[in-house]
Design a protein around this motif. Structure first.
Motif, PDB file in Angstrom:
ATOM      1  N   PRO A   1       0.800  -1.232   0.000  1.00 42.45           N
ATOM      2  CA  PRO A   1       0.000   0.000   0.000  1.00 42.45           C
ATOM      3  C   PRO A   1       0.827   1.272   0.000  1.00 42.45           C
ATOM      4  N   TRP A   2       2.142   1.161   0.230  1.00 44.01           N
ATOM      5  CA  TRP A   2       2.996   2.344   0.268  1.00 44.01           C
ATOM      6  C   TRP A   2       3.342   2.880  -1.124  1.00 44.01           C
ATOM      7  N   PHE A   3       3.119   2.099  -2.163  1.00 46.97           N
ATOM      8  CA  PHE A   3       3.598   2.519  -3.482  1.00 46.97           C
ATOM      9  C   PHE A   3       2.873   3.754  -3.998  1.00 46.97           C
ATOM     10  N   SER A   4       1.573   3.840  -3.800  1.00 45.15           N
ATOM     11  CA  SER A   4       0.811   4.967  -4.334  1.00 45.15           C
ATOM     12  C   SER A   4       1.318   6.297  -3.796  1.00 45.15           C
ATOM     13  N   SER A   5       1.583   6.347  -2.493  1.00 45.07           N
ATOM     14  CA  SER A   5       2.057   7.606  -1.915  1.00 45.07           C
ATOM     15  C   SER A   5       3.483   7.912  -2.350  1.00 45.07           C
ATOM     16  N   ALA A   6       4.305   6.880  -2.556  1.00 45.50           N
ATOM     17  CA  ALA A   6       5.667   7.107  -3.046  1.00 45.50           C
ATOM     18  C   ALA A   6       5.627   7.652  -4.468  1.00 45.50           C
ATOM     19  N   LEU A   7       4.736   7.127  -5.285  1.00 44.86           N
ATOM     20  CA  LEU A   7       4.584   7.600  -6.659  1.00 44.86           C
ATOM     21  C   LEU A   7       4.135   9.057  -6.673  1.00 44.86           C
ATOM     22  N   SER A   8       3.232   9.406  -5.768  1.00 49.94           N
ATOM     23  CA  SER A   8       2.769  10.787  -5.675  1.00 49.94           C
ATOM     24  C   SER A   8       3.903  11.711  -5.216  1.00 49.94           C
ATOM     25  N   ALA A   9       4.719  11.241  -4.262  1.00 48.15           N
ATOM     26  CA  ALA A   9       5.821  12.062  -3.756  1.00 48.15           C
ATOM     27  C   ALA A   9       6.866  12.349  -4.824  1.00 48.15           C
ATOM     28  N   ALA A  10       6.948  11.491  -5.838  1.00 41.27           N
ATOM     29  CA  ALA A  10       7.920  11.690  -6.919  1.00 41.27           C
ATOM     30  C   ALA A  10       7.490  12.787  -7.887  1.00 41.27           C
ATOM     31  N   ARG A  11       6.293  13.325  -7.708  1.00 39.66           N
ATOM     32  CA  ARG A  11       5.779  14.432  -8.537  1.00 39.66           C
ATOM     33  C   ARG A  11       5.792  14.084 -10.027  1.00 39.66           C
ATOM     34  N   ILE A  12       5.431  12.856 -10.307  1.00 45.10           N
ATOM     35  CA  ILE A  12       5.376  12.397 -11.688  1.00 45.10           C
ATOM     36  C   ILE A  12       4.091  12.900 -12.336  1.00 45.10           C
ATOM     37  N   ARG A  13       4.217  13.390 -13.557  1.00 47.47           N
ATOM     38  CA  ARG A  13       3.067  13.905 -14.281  1.00 47.47           C
ATOM     39  C   ARG A  13       3.142  13.488 -15.745  1.00 47.47           C
ATOM     40  N   ASP A  14       2.145  13.870 -16.495  1.00 47.25           N
ATOM     41  CA  ASP A  14       2.095  13.521 -17.910  1.00 47.25           C
ATOM     42  C   ASP A  14       3.347  14.017 -18.627  1.00 47.25           C
ATOM     43  N   GLY A  15       4.035  13.111 -19.313  1.00 47.98           N
ATOM     44  CA  GLY A  15       5.241  13.474 -20.045  1.00 47.98           C
ATOM     45  C   GLY A  15       6.531  13.351 -19.248  1.00 47.98           C
ATOM     46  N   SER A  16       6.469  12.951 -17.987  1.00 51.36           N
ATOM     47  CA  SER A  16       7.672  12.843 -17.157  1.00 51.36           C
ATOM     48  C   SER A  16       8.588  11.727 -17.648  1.00 51.36           C
TER      49      SER A  16
END
Length: 237
Positions: free
Chosen positions: A14-29
């Motif tokens: 369950p920790w992956f979603s918040s880690a992905l959000s913390a990476a500030r990944i967006r469209d085109g990253s």
């Protein structure tokens, strides 16, 4: 249909979603990922970067790499590779490492890869097992007569020394956080199976012993939840 079939993040991690959000990944990253625990992690990352983004995965386990490489996306590259820190795979907007088990490479490797592969202002996110990630597992191991460090890969290096190394490398805005997640298992056998699958050197005979130890510890042979502790570092190049 399973979570992985739908491209969702599996409840087992369950920790992956918040880690992905913390990476500030967006469209085109452009994202560099150090190991990927499951196809669902890859699909969630690909959904975040869209069709124009790129995701380069360094996965030392060649069997897992072959599975991940079967996912179709124009920007996906999977390298069955154990980095030494000096490689340059291009300039990226984020570097993300969120493995279930702690990688075996030296701590300085994270900073070296960040320096060589992130643009200025890019984000580094390391979400790793805490030094004592699963006390219930440690107690069960001791109960069946095995040393608690027999599952050492379940325990991470801690954020203190790693943060100092990243700061010495010149990374900025370093922040650390500790989190606890409840991970649901179908029954004690499922947890015992997970332990032995991730630490095959324990041997198959350990599965039954751990199953009984977990059943006694949690007082059930049905579904239950296990606290898992994680530590996260975020930094900026």
């Amino acid at each position: 249909m399973t979570d992985e079939d739908q491209g969702k993040t599996p409840t087992l991690e369950p920790w992956f979603s918040s880690a992905l959000s913390a990476a500030r990944i967006r469209d085109g990253s452009r994202v560099l990922m150090l190991t990927a625990s499951s196809p669902a992690h890859v699909r969630a990352s690909l959904a975040a970067i869209g069709d124009e983004g790129t995701l380069t995965i360094l996965e030392p386990d060649r069997h897992r790499a072959a599975t991940l490489d079967g996912i179709q996306h124009p920007g996906l590259a999977v390298l069955s590779y154990d980095p030494d820190g000096r490689e340059v795979f291009g300039i990226h907007d984020a570097l993300l490492a969120c493995p279930w088990l702690a990688p075996k490479w030296p701590l300085n490797r994270y900073g070296e890869l960040a320096l060589g592969n992130l643009r200025p202002g890019a984000t580094l996110v390391l979400d790793l097992p805490a030094p004592a990630s699963c006390p219930s597992l440690r107690e069960a191991m001791e109960e069946i007569g095995l040393p608690s460090d027999a599952v050492g890969a379940w325990n991470g290096p801690g954020t203190g020394g790693l943060a100092r190394l990243l700061q010495a490398d010149g990374l900025r805005s370093i922040e650390t956080a500790s989190t606890t997640h409840l991970v649901r298992f179908e029954n004690p056998y499922a947890l015992a199976r997970r332990v032995v699958d991730t630490q095959p050197e324990l041997g198959e005979a350990t599965t039954a012993s751990l199953q009984l130890a977990f059943a006694r510890r949690f007082g059930t042979n049905a579904e239950f939840e296990v606290p898992i502790h994680r530590e996260r570092i975020t930094a900026m190049r």
